[in-house]
Scaffold this active site. Structure first.
Site, PDB file in Angstrom:
ATOM      1  N   GLU A  39       1.100 -10.481   5.769  1.00 37.03           N
ATOM      2  CA  GLU A  39      -0.216 -11.129   5.711  1.00 37.03           C
ATOM      3  C   GLU A  39      -0.190 -12.476   6.430  1.00 37.03           C
ATOM      4  OE1 GLU A  39      -0.632 -10.656   1.477  1.00 37.03           O
ATOM      5  OE2 GLU A  39      -0.813  -8.491   1.791  1.00 37.03           O
ATOM      6  N   GLU A  82       8.734  -4.249   4.328  1.00 36.05           N
ATOM      7  CA  GLU A  82       7.389  -3.947   3.836  1.00 36.05           C
ATOM      8  C   GLU A  82       6.555  -3.329   4.963  1.00 36.05           C
ATOM      9  OE1 GLU A  82       6.440  -6.482   0.091  1.00 36.05           O
ATOM     10  OE2 GLU A  82       5.668  -7.485   1.857  1.00 36.05           O
ATOM     11  N   GLY A 115      -0.707  -2.635  -0.545  1.00 39.18           N
ATOM     12  CA  GLY A 115      -2.022  -2.671  -1.180  1.00 39.18           C
ATOM     13  C   GLY A 115      -2.861  -1.429  -0.936  1.00 39.18           C
ATOM     14  N   ASN A 118       5.233 -10.828  -5.932  1.00 36.38           N
ATOM     15  CA  ASN A 118       4.437 -11.691  -5.044  1.00 36.38           C
ATOM     16  C   ASN A 118       2.985 -11.643  -5.505  1.00 36.38           C
ATOM     17  OD1 ASN A 118       3.066 -12.923  -2.959  1.00 36.38           O
ATOM     18  ND2 ASN A 118       3.546 -11.361  -1.418  1.00 36.38           N
ATOM     19  N   TRP A 119       2.546 -12.745  -6.110  1.00 36.38           N
ATOM     20  CA  TRP A 119       1.195 -12.764  -6.687  1.00 36.38           C
ATOM     21  C   TRP A 119       0.101 -12.955  -5.634  1.00 36.38           C
ATOM     22  CZ3 TRP A 119       1.849 -16.242 -11.706  1.00 36.38           C
ATOM     23  CH2 TRP A 119       2.680 -15.561 -12.601  1.00 36.38           C
ATOM     24  N   LYS A 120       0.480 -13.300  -4.428  1.00 38.40           N
ATOM     25  CA  LYS A 120      -0.497 -13.537  -3.348  1.00 38.40           C
ATOM     26  C   LYS A 120      -1.557 -14.551  -3.818  1.00 38.40           C
ATOM     27  CE  LYS A 120       0.686  -9.045  -1.542  1.00 38.40           C
ATOM     28  NZ  LYS A 120       0.317  -7.886  -0.761  1.00 38.40           N
ATOM     29  N   GLY A 169       3.487  -6.409  -5.212  1.00 42.13           N
ATOM     30  CA  GLY A 169       2.241  -7.169  -5.191  1.00 42.13           C
ATOM     31  C   GLY A 169       1.431  -6.862  -6.439  1.00 42.13           C
ATOM     32  N   SER A 179       3.141  -0.939  -2.404  1.00 42.76           N
ATOM     33  CA  SER A 179       2.621  -0.023  -3.435  1.00 42.76           C
ATOM     34  C   SER A 179       3.701   0.465  -4.405  1.00 42.76           C
ATOM     35  CB  SER A 179       1.898   1.167  -2.790  1.00 42.76           C
ATOM     36  OG  SER A 179       0.775   0.706  -2.052  1.00 42.76           O
ATOM     37  N   HIS A 187       5.829 -12.917   5.462  1.00 44.11           N
ATOM     38  CA  HIS A 187       5.074 -11.787   4.906  1.00 44.11           C
ATOM     39  C   HIS A 187       4.076 -11.282   5.955  1.00 44.11           C
ATOM     40  CE1 HIS A 187       2.355  -9.444   2.411  1.00 44.11           C
ATOM     41  NE2 HIS A 187       3.356  -9.353   1.560  1.00 44.11           N
TER      42      HIS A 187
HETATM   43  P1  13P Z   1       1.447  -4.155  -3.125  1.00 51.50           P
HETATM   44  O1  13P Z   1       2.574  -3.900  -4.119  1.00 51.50           O
HETATM   45  O2  13P Z   1       0.195  -4.615  -3.773  1.00 51.50           O
HETATM   46  O3  13P Z   1       1.286  -3.004  -2.194  1.00 51.50           O
HETATM   47  O4  13P Z   1       1.929  -5.404  -2.215  1.00 51.50           O
HETATM   48  C1  13P Z   1       3.186  -5.391  -1.642  1.00 51.50           C
HETATM   49  C2  13P Z   1       3.463  -6.713  -1.030  1.00 51.50           C
HETATM   50  O5  13P Z   1       2.882  -7.075  -0.018  1.00 51.50           O
HETATM   51  C3  13P Z   1       4.450  -7.585  -1.698  1.00 51.50           C
HETATM   52  O6  13P Z   1       4.791  -8.670  -0.907  1.00 51.50           O
END
Ligand code: 13P
Length: 259
Positions: A105, A175, A181, A9-11, A240, A219, A103
């Site tokens: 977020e 998650e 993150g 997931n590149w966000k 991420g 993470s 997600h």
């Molecule tokens: P990170 O791997 O940066 O913690 O993000 C996880 C995430 O939210 C994937 O959707």
């Protein structure tokens, strides 16, 4: 060895140019994995909308092992007056077969409700896309002993209206919000506990017979991949930060498989 799903997931990262550079690097880094990609390893990337078409073109032009393509979000209506939204036919046109739904977020920063997430999940299934349904508790919810209550609500609100066949077509992603993150992953035991519980809940809703794929996200990187992915109830990772470079992304699988 079980099949591993490695989803990136590149966000809100990666311009078109950075996306093309990613795929050029991916072609090289994935060569040693040619025998497993599409079999023991299912790789997918979820670029931002503005890079989705370029990503689809790059994937179609690949000669070696290529990832699947997904979008990070969609609207549930096929078209209309929804300023700023992107529809399922639009992402399908780019070559997307998967969509991240719910997600944390989107839930916490953009206020997406359980009801909206249920509508999006249903729309993706109706279109033949694979929803990657995310759920997970905040730190406060975990510490106050409400994690399973919260996740039960998140999952049941989206899943109760669905048939057993539909439940089996979803990829689930646990998650924990506190692990996203932060560099602080859940322990393998914590992730295993929730993923195993999720499978039971999904099987209960489907009245048995569903072999649900449940990923862990938060993470994940090469250094903790073996520990997490070796757990019996964890079928892969939603990644991420470490998914933004092909090398660190694929290293998550090799760290697991070579162990
Ligand atoms: P990170 O791997 O940066 O913690 O993000 C996880 C995430 O939210 C994937 O959707």
């Amino acid at each position: 060895m079980k099949k591993i799903r490695l989803y990136g997931n590149w966000k809100m990262n990666m311009t078109r140019g950075e996306t093309l550079a990613f795929f050029a690097e991916f072609e090289k880094s994935a060569k040693p994995l040619a025998a497993v990609v599409g079999k023991a390893l299912e790789v997918a990337v979820f670029p931002p909308f503005t890079a989705l078409w370029a990503a689809g073109e790059a994937i179609r032009a690949m000669e070696g092992p290529a990832p699947l393509l997904g979008a990070q979000n969609v609207h549930f209506e096929p078209k209309g007056a929804f300023t700023g939204e992107v529809s399922i036919p639009m992402v399908e046109e780019c070559g997307a077969t998967h969509v991240i739904i719910g997600h944390s977020e989107r839930r916490h920063i953009f206020g997406e409700s359980d009801g909206l997430i249920a509508q999006k999940t249903k729309a993706c299934l109706a279109a033949g896309l694979t929803p990657v349904l995310c759920y997970g508790e905040t730190l406060e919810e975990r510490e106050s002993g409400r994690a399973f209550e919260v996740m039960g609500r998140q999952l049941c609100s989206a899943l109760e209206p669905l048939s057993a066949d539909e439940l089996g077509r979803i990829v689930y992603a646990y998650e924990p919000v506190w692990a996203i993150g932060t560099g602080k992953s859940a322990t393998a035991d914590e992730a295993q506990e929730v993923c195993a519980w999720s499978k039971e809940l999904i099987a209960g809703l489907a009245k048995g017979g569903v072999d649900a794929a449940v990923l862990y996200g938060g993470s994940v990187k090469g250094a903790n991949a073996k520990e997490l992915l070796s757990m019996e109830a964890i079928d892969g990772a939603l990644v991420g930060g470490a998914s933004l470079k092909a090398e660190s992304f694929l290293e998550i699988y090799t760290a697991y498989a070579e162990a």
